[in-house]
Design a protein around this motif. Structure first.
Motif, PDB file in Angstrom:
ATOM      1  N   LYS A  26      29.176  43.846  88.200  1.00  0.00           N
ATOM      2  CA  LYS A  26      28.337  45.026  88.480  1.00  0.00           C
ATOM      3  C   LYS A  26      28.591  46.127  87.462  1.00  0.00           C
ATOM      4  O   LYS A  26      27.678  46.818  87.041  1.00  0.00           O
ATOM      5  N   LEU A  47      21.887  53.122  90.947  1.00  0.00           N
ATOM      6  CA  LEU A  47      22.445  52.257  91.983  1.00  0.00           C
ATOM      7  C   LEU A  47      21.380  51.335  92.563  1.00  0.00           C
ATOM      8  O   LEU A  47      21.637  50.154  92.791  1.00  0.00           O
ATOM      9  N   SER A  48      20.188  51.859  92.768  1.00  0.00           N
ATOM     10  CA  SER A  48      19.200  51.000  93.400  1.00  0.00           C
ATOM     11  C   SER A  48      18.677  49.963  92.415  1.00  0.00           C
ATOM     12  O   SER A  48      18.409  48.831  92.771  1.00  0.00           O
ATOM     13  N   LYS A  51      21.405  47.508  92.073  1.00  0.00           N
ATOM     14  CA  LYS A  51      21.833  47.068  93.399  1.00  0.00           C
ATOM     15  C   LYS A  51      23.362  47.130  93.509  1.00  0.00           C
ATOM     16  O   LYS A  51      24.029  46.211  93.943  1.00  0.00           O
ATOM     17  N   THR A  53      27.075  49.671  94.287  1.00  0.00           N
ATOM     18  CA  THR A  53      27.558  50.695  95.212  1.00  0.00           C
ATOM     19  C   THR A  53      28.262  51.809  94.427  1.00  0.00           C
ATOM     20  O   THR A  53      28.662  51.602  93.283  1.00  0.00           O
ATOM     21  N   SER A  55      31.144  52.881  94.494  1.00  0.00           N
ATOM     22  CA  SER A  55      32.510  52.586  94.037  1.00  0.00           C
ATOM     23  C   SER A  55      32.507  52.013  92.621  1.00  0.00           C
ATOM     24  O   SER A  55      33.422  52.245  91.835  1.00  0.00           O
TER      25      SER A  55
END
Ligand code: ADP
Ligand code: ZN
Ligand code: ZN
Length: 634
Positions: A26, A47-48, A51, A53, A55
């Protein structure tokens, strides 16, 4: 958020991405997305799109690979729009008679749902505007729903020119504070019209008189991926019933369900059969791609006809819209020697090749990795791209028409806030000759110099395992074709296909909604699909395929004990059998309307079975979700 400037130097970011990819995919994905954008991206957007998070971002920030820029205050372009006086014209006879009916209903203050079926460019939006004026004049308030993607500055400006600051625009890019202000202004009656995507149906208005649902056939009105799983069209009708208000559902391609409801008298049908100024409907040509010559045995992206037409329009200084409803470069990377295909490690789906950053991306979970140079299985360098996405069409387009000014609009080019609006604005000012993109280019836009619309591959959605596949294809093609030709110029449309005898395509090419409907409704009746039956989709998902299968079978067995007046289909693996590492099985229950119009009995049975199973399933980390009247069956 943006990339640390140091990383931009001499391909350092690519090295870094390759290094951390295995261990922190990620993080690698976010770095690669940032490397493709010179300007900062909003955290929420990033983030979207990835996908991911928060963190993940924190770790990147700690390592100083990214910098948080003070967010350039997002200037809401809708709030800034100037209020310009509306153009003056007289309503057409068709518009007048449609409006008279709506007016009467508003006067009666008696719940009514109208279905306004009007061909593209027939003046539907003007009818909404006039109906809104009538409602306001009687001291009522109103809601206008539009698909998110159609909520453009062009559209907002048009409403504002009539209603000024009486309108609260509730788009998804508002900040929490802005949203709160908008809601409060509606609740306190300082603004009387709420305009927005599906959630605007819940706007806190008193004394509601009218709800307009534009493009009522749009699948995006159903919230399917989160609770509550509501359909804004249904909520609009329920709300209007409670408030003795009027609903106007509008579309050039009404959903089969709504048109059926109009035919049986549940809705009142209103029709606009002609375009404004009697502009002729565009001339549509279906091109059989199986008959096109294949130089070098390769299937060309552009047929001879479409190439010729584009050339002709460019020479005349006119504009072109091209639709390819698939993003990325190619949906599949395949080894020509051993047939190996790169798949997502989390989902049962092939990875799409993206030119930017030379990456493979999963369009479901956001997983990505650097594209291999040789086949990971047999070592062959013969990796070939199968299928074509917008990026590949763009590449071909640029090589065929090196002087054309081309702009691409798909999810990848509209990650940044307002970029969608900017692209459309620039195209509207004729800063580009060709607008190429996914279904985003098909939505309700009005560009007077567009005289040609081309559809690269019309078959993309046709063979989905979903009973609405034909309907969706018909709608998309009709909508995009409607972008061609205004006032003095007849539009032309070229649809390239491998299925030139497909009925949905033929109907779309002849602007023949009624034949399409008659044909489609017969299929639905034979199979008791909506509107002749009601469906419930039950999805079972979990990390352990055996536990998922067992739970699904158990649900199937128990439902079958209760069945009799309804049917149970499945369980079987869902068409997307694995997403984000979760295995997915599904069941479908179906009850014919003539047996039980409300489907209440079937709902009750499903509820009982699911309630029993959920606690057991939860222990095995299996999730069961129930979706009544599903819109998406994949
Ligand atoms: P639709 O929503 O059906 O696509 P619109 O209401 O957007 O149609 O109308 C298409 C175009 O025609 C718009 O530019 C609109 O301003 C214009 N228009 C609408 N009604 C009239 C009319 N009665 N006379 C002249 N122009 C009109
Ligand atoms: Zn191979
Ligand atoms: Zn995936």
């Amino acid at each position: 958020m943006r990339l640390h400037p140091e990383l931009r130097k001499g391909g350092r970011v690519q090295e870094l991405v390759a290094k951390i990819e295995k261990r922190a995919p990620k993080q690698a994905e976010i770095l690669s997305i940032l490397s493709e954008h010179k300007e900062p991206l909003a955290v929420r957007t990033l983030l979207s799109y990835a996908k991911a998070t928060p963190s993940t971002l924190k770790s990147l920030h700690k390592k100083h690979w990214v910098v948080l820029s003070k967010r350039a205050v997002s200037r809401d372009p809708y709030a800034q729009l100037e209020i310009v006086p509306p153009p003056q014209f007289e309503l057409t006879d068709e518009q007048k008679s449609v409006l008279a009916e709506i007016k009467q209903a508003i006067d009666r203050e008696e719940y009514t749902t109208f279905l306004l079926h009007g061909v593209t460019g027939s003046g539907k939006t003007q009818v909404y505007i006039e109906a809104l004026k009538e409602a306001l004049a009687r001291g009522k308030t109103a809601i206008v729903l539009v698909p998110e993607i159609a909520l453009t500055p062009q559209m907002v400006q048009r409403f504002r020119s009539h209603f000024g600051d009486d309108i609260a625009v509730l788009h998804s890019r508002l900040s929490m504070g802005e949203r709160f202000d908008a809601w409060r202004s509606l609740r306190e009656g300082r603004k009387r019209i709420a305009l927005g995507p599906r959630s605007a149906v819940l706007a806190p208005l008193q004394n509601l008189g009218l709800i307009v649902v534009d493009e009522e056939h749009e699948a995006s009105y159903k919230q399917e991926d989160a609770v509550p799983r509501y359909h804004a069209r249904d909520v609009a009708i329920m709300r209007a019933q409670a408030a003795n208000a009027i609903v106007v559902l509008g579309s050039a391609t009404p959903s089969v369900e709504s048109y059926f409801n109009a035919k049986i008298g549940k809705f009142r049908l209103l029709e606009l059969t002609r375009r404004i100024d009697d502009v002729p409907m565009p001339h549509v040509e279906l091109v059989n791609m199986t008959r096109e010559p294949r130089p070098g045995r390769k299937m060309p992206v552009f047929s001879r006809l479409l190439k010729e037409k584009i050339e002709e329009k460019l020479q005349r200084g006119e504009q072109v819209i091209l639709l390819q409803n698939r993003r990325g470069y190619a949906p599949t990377l395949m080894c020509a020697d051993c047939g190996y295909v790169e798949m997502c490690k989390n989902c049962h789906i092939s990875l799409t090749y993206h030119v930017a950053g030379h990456r493979l991306r999963c369009h479901y979970c956001g997983y990505s990795k650097t594209a291999p140079e040789v086949c990971p299985k047999c070592g062959s360098p013969e990796l070939t791209y199968k299928g074509r996405g917008t990026q590949r069409v763009e590449e071909e387009l640029r090589s065929l028409f090196p002087h054309a000014r081309i702009v691409r609009m798909d999810l990848d080019t509209t990650v940044r806030k307002w970029s969608h609006d900017r692209i459309l604005g620039a195209f509207g000012r004729h800063e580009y000759d060709i607008l190429l993109g996914t279904q985003m280019v098909a939505k309700g836009l009005d560009f007077p110099s567009v005289t040609l619309v081309g559809v690269i591959t019309a078959d993309l959605g046709l063979y989905f395992p979903d009973f609405r596949a034909a309907e969706r294809t018909f709608q998309l093609l009709t909508q995009v074709a409607g972008r061609a030709g205004r006032k003095d110029r007849q539009g032309e449309v070229v649809i390239q296909t491998f299925s030139p005898t497909n009925f949905a395509l033929i109907c779309a090419s002849q602007h023949d909604f009624h034949s399409f409907f008659d044909w489609e409704i017969r299929q639905r009746r034979e199979l008791a699909y909506p509107p002749y039956g009601r469906l419930i989709a039950i999805e079972v998902r979990g990390l352990d395929v055996e536990a998922v299968r067992k739970t699904a079978s158990e649900i199937g067995a128990r439902l079958r004990q209760k069945a009799g007046r309804f049917t149970v289909l499945g369980p079987s693996p869902a068409p997307l059998s694995r997403v984000r590492r979760m295995y997915r099985w599904h069941l479908l229950t179906r009850q014919a309307r003539h047996v039980e119009p409300s489907g209440a009995e079937m709902r009750q049975a499903v509820r009982e079975v699911v309630q029993d199973i959920v606690p057991v399933a939860r222990k095995q980390r299996v999730t069961v979700t129930v979706n009544v009247d599903p819109v998406n069956l994949l």
